[in-house]
Design a protein around this motif. Sequence first.
Motif, PDB file in Angstrom:
ATOM      1  N   GLU A  49       0.781  -1.419   0.111  1.00 57.63           N
ATOM      2  CA  GLU A  49       0.221   0.188  -0.311  1.00 57.63           C
ATOM      3  C   GLU A  49       0.851   1.408   0.130  1.00 57.63           C
ATOM      4  O   GLU A  49       2.488   1.391   0.098  1.00 57.63           O
ATOM      5  CB  GLU A  49      -0.649   0.055   0.812  1.00 57.63           C
ATOM      6  N   PRO A  50       0.307   2.365  -1.061  1.00 54.79           N
ATOM      7  CA  PRO A  50       1.380   3.586  -0.598  1.00 54.79           C
ATOM      8  C   PRO A  50       2.267   4.282   0.720  1.00 54.79           C
ATOM      9  O   PRO A  50       3.177   4.237   0.547  1.00 54.79           O
ATOM     10  CB  PRO A  50       0.185   4.125  -1.110  1.00 54.79           C
ATOM     11  N   TYR A  53       4.485   1.842   1.132  1.00 58.62           N
ATOM     12  CA  TYR A  53       6.117   1.948   0.441  1.00 58.62           C
ATOM     13  C   TYR A  53       6.473   3.033   0.626  1.00 58.62           C
ATOM     14  O   TYR A  53       8.171   3.363   0.902  1.00 58.62           O
ATOM     15  CB  TYR A  53       5.375   2.539  -0.819  1.00 58.62           C
ATOM     16  N   LEU A  63       4.778   1.525  -7.780  1.00 58.36           N
ATOM     17  CA  LEU A  63       4.037   1.045  -7.192  1.00 58.36           C
ATOM     18  C   LEU A  63       2.902   0.592  -7.273  1.00 58.36           C
ATOM     19  O   LEU A  63       2.110   1.303  -8.651  1.00 58.36           O
ATOM     20  CB  LEU A  63       4.001   2.296  -5.468  1.00 58.36           C
ATOM     21  N   GLU A 130       7.362   9.037  -0.833  1.00 57.14           N
ATOM     22  CA  GLU A 130       5.557   8.616  -1.834  1.00 57.14           C
ATOM     23  C   GLU A 130       6.703   8.280  -2.900  1.00 57.14           C
ATOM     24  O   GLU A 130       7.131   8.392  -3.353  1.00 57.14           O
ATOM     25  CB  GLU A 130       4.875   9.465  -1.496  1.00 57.14           C
ATOM     26  N   ALA A 131       5.104   7.441  -3.677  1.00 58.45           N
ATOM     27  CA  ALA A 131       5.170   6.828  -4.828  1.00 58.45           C
ATOM     28  C   ALA A 131       5.257   8.328  -6.257  1.00 58.45           C
ATOM     29  O   ALA A 131       4.370   9.382  -5.788  1.00 58.45           O
ATOM     30  CB  ALA A 131       4.504   5.953  -5.144  1.00 58.45           C
TER      31      ALA A 131
END
Length: 132
Positions: A49-50, A53, A63, A130-131
């Motif tokens: 999940e974000p 990640y 992701l 974050e992605a």
Amino acid sequence: MTNKQWLRSALVCVALSASLGAWAGVASVDVNQGATLQSQGALVIDVREPNEYAESHAPGTTLIPLGQLESRLPELRAHQNQPVVLFCRSGQRSARAQEILAKAGFTKAVNMEGGLIAWSKAGLPVVTGEAK
């Protein structure tokens, strides 16, 4: 149950688990093989999940949370016959992701055993954020 009976039962369970895993055809690699595939240009997908990640992930990964994988197959089609390495925290979710891709015709999708836990223990790099 005696120790001998317990040991025999445990060995039977291990043998059954190994044979079921082979039967399921889940292709997997260890973290060193995963890192090598990444260095050779394989697409590496993190299916966590974000928020997971953002806490830490392997550099250069994409992701795609497991729950979104099937709906995002069209954007992955260019990699259908190329190496794709899937991983998560421990290897459980990425094993399911590998099965999804295999059923969708991805011929070289592999699960990275041990996930980010094993990656970190092997001393491979991790980053935060974050992605993109």
